[in-house]
Scaffold this active site. Structure first.
Site, PDB file in Angstrom:
ATOM      1  N   LYS A 187     -21.886   9.705  -6.469  1.00 37.59           N
ATOM      2  CA  LYS A 187     -21.757   8.293  -6.867  1.00 37.59           C
ATOM      3  C   LYS A 187     -22.480   8.056  -8.203  1.00 37.59           C
ATOM      4  O   LYS A 187     -23.018   8.983  -8.781  1.00 37.59           O
ATOM      5  CB  LYS A 187     -22.274   7.400  -5.737  1.00 37.59           C
ATOM      6  CG  LYS A 187     -21.444   7.555  -4.428  1.00 37.59           C
ATOM      7  CD  LYS A 187     -20.132   6.798  -4.466  1.00 37.59           C
ATOM      8  CE  LYS A 187     -19.065   7.205  -3.465  1.00 37.59           C
ATOM      9  NZ  LYS A 187     -19.311   7.134  -2.058  1.00 37.59           N
TER      10      LYS A 187
HETATM   11  C1  PLP Z   1     -18.763   7.105  -0.575  1.00 40.25           C
HETATM   12  C2  PLP Z   1     -18.138   5.945   0.110  1.00 40.25           C
HETATM   13  C3  PLP Z   1     -18.667   5.380   1.278  1.00 40.25           C
HETATM   14  C4  PLP Z   1     -19.732   6.035   2.089  1.00 40.25           C
HETATM   15  O1  PLP Z   1     -20.907   6.282   1.398  1.00 40.25           O
HETATM   16  P1  PLP Z   1     -22.006   7.211   2.075  1.00 40.25           P
HETATM   17  O2  PLP Z   1     -23.254   6.858   1.335  1.00 40.25           O
HETATM   18  O3  PLP Z   1     -21.571   8.635   1.841  1.00 40.25           O
HETATM   19  O4  PLP Z   1     -22.082   6.881   3.514  1.00 40.25           O
HETATM   20  C5  PLP Z   1     -18.126   4.203   1.763  1.00 40.25           C
HETATM   21  N1  PLP Z   1     -17.073   3.627   1.171  1.00 40.25           N
HETATM   22  C6  PLP Z   1     -16.507   4.151   0.067  1.00 40.25           C
HETATM   23  C7  PLP Z   1     -15.347   3.446  -0.549  1.00 40.25           C
HETATM   24  C8  PLP Z   1     -17.001   5.336  -0.484  1.00 40.25           C
HETATM   25  O5  PLP Z   1     -16.412   5.887  -1.547  1.00 40.25           O
END
Ligand code: PLP
Length: 387
Positions: A187
């Site tokens: 991210k």
């Molecule tokens: C990455 C992601 C999540 C989950 O994030 P985590 O921190 O890995 O639990 C939720 N929604 C979307 C759209 C994502 O891309």
């Protein structure tokens, strides 16, 4: 001539400050939720601004679960989610005994369609979870208006949207109930695994805090520093184990300080892709409708047009042969067996999401890519599409 090394689809950008802070946590003797998590939460709330509180969790998935629990989603309720998202958005609804109701997205932005949301409302609808796809904010005024009209809660899945703005306001400060960010490895900033729950509503934050740690009224650090006996605590609800450890928060403190620089670099790279891929048989990603608004550019999603003469799957194979990692965002939820079979979903119910999926490729875009790396990606795309 040497073959250039493989360019991965994504890489985290971890600096010496992050490493030193993690080592400091390891040496301190306090490795679970403690002073570094407190600092990270305070810094994050200050960064978002608008009087929000922020609580750190061990994933955005955990954060979405806590947020929906806090706003009162329970057995038999319906929660409206886009089909064009990651499975986490919908799975947390099921954790609470509620049902996700999948809706289609807008063809230009691939964000949840406010019209589709309106059409999906029933007497059981309790909440809406808009997902800011790729880092572009959803049409929040319309979604919030629908929610107000029907008495629904809004929990923003802002896993892609740090730092994004909508009509001049940071995502995290809009008039929704709770916003959840992700610090997963790929991210826009990372703690390895982690997330942040942000809200202006003190009651919702209080509930999330308690449910984050087994339903215990005080966390371990609070008990350690407080004057009342450290051994005493009360369990007030059957909670979860979703707290962020200080080893992760240590990374977050420094990633957050670098976020503005990360965001500028991502914007610069997206602008270069826009400029140098223009004119090819590609649908380039949408930009914010309002001038001056910020796209977080977690992803750079393109869609191959029919006249490109190459299928999406072949395109990705050819990119990989040229040493470039690509990905697909998303395989829509209506195509995954778990959701398809439980709710009898078909592609015909989601024409926009389904067509987008068939043509979508996510190109690499991250701060550790060099200008030369991006030159290579652009040159390879141009070669494949002009063949
Ligand atoms: C990455 C992601 C999540 C989950 O994030 P985590 O921190 O890995 O639990 C939720 N929604 C979307 C759209 C994502 O891309």
């Amino acid at each position: 001539m040497s073959t250039p090394s493989f360019l991965p689809f994504a890489l985290p950008d971890i600096g010496e400050e992050e490493i030193a802070e993690v080592v400091d946590a390891l040496r301190s003797g306090w490795v679970t939720t403690g002073p570094k998590t407190r600092q990270f939460e305070a810094d994050f709330a200050a960064f978002i601004g608008g009087g929000v509180e922020a609580i750190a969790v061990n994933s955005a998935t955990a954060g979405l679960h806590l947020a929906l629990e806090a706003v009162g989603v329970g057995p038999g309720d319906e929660v409206i989610v886009p089909s064009y998202t990651f499975t986490a958005t919908a799975e947390v609804v099921l954790y609470l005994g509620a049902n996700p109701v999948f809706v289609d997205v807008d063809a230009a932005t691939l964000n949840i369609s406010p019209d589709a949301v309106r059409a999906a409302i029933t007497p059981r609808t309790r909440a809406i979870v808009p997902v800011h796809f790729a880092g572009l904010a959803c049409e929040m005024d319309e979604i919030l208006e629908v929610a107000r009209t029907h008495g629904l809660k809004v929990v923003e899945d802002a896993a892609h949207a740090l730092p994004a703005t909508y009509k001049g306001q940071k995502v995290g400060t809009l008039a929704s109930d709770v916003t959840v960010f992700s610090f997963y490895a790929n991210k826009t900033m990372t703690t390895g695994e982690g997330g942040m729950v942000v809200s202006r509503h003190a009651d919702l934050i209080a509930r999330c805090k308690v449910m984050r740690l087994h339903g215990i009224s005080r966390d371990a650090f609070d008990r350690y520093v407080s004057k009342t006996p450290a051994w005493f605590y009360e369990v007030v609800a059957p909670g979860f184990k979703y707290n962020m450890p200080d080893t992760a928060a240590a990374m977050g403190i420094h990633q957050l300080r670098r976020l503005e620089g990360f965001a500028r670099r991502r914007e610069e790279m997206a602008t270069r892709y826009d400029r140098e891929l223009a004119g090819l048989p590609l649908h380039l990603p949408a930009r914010p409708a309002q001038a001056g608004d910020r796209h977080a550019w977690h992803l750079y999603p393109v869609r191959l047009l029919p006249e490109s003469g190459i299928g999406r799957d072949d395109f990705i194979v050819r990119m990989a042969e040229a040493g470039i990692g690509c990905s697909v965002h998303f395989i829509p939820l209506h195509r995954h067996p778990v959701w398809r079979d439980a709710y009898g979903l078909t592609p015909a119910q989601f024409p926009v999401a389904d067509a987008a999926f068939a043509a979508e490729v996510t190109l690499p875009l991250y701060t550790r890519m060099t200008d030369e790396d991006q030159t290579r990606v652009i040159a390879t795309v141009r070669t494949l599409l002009s063949a």
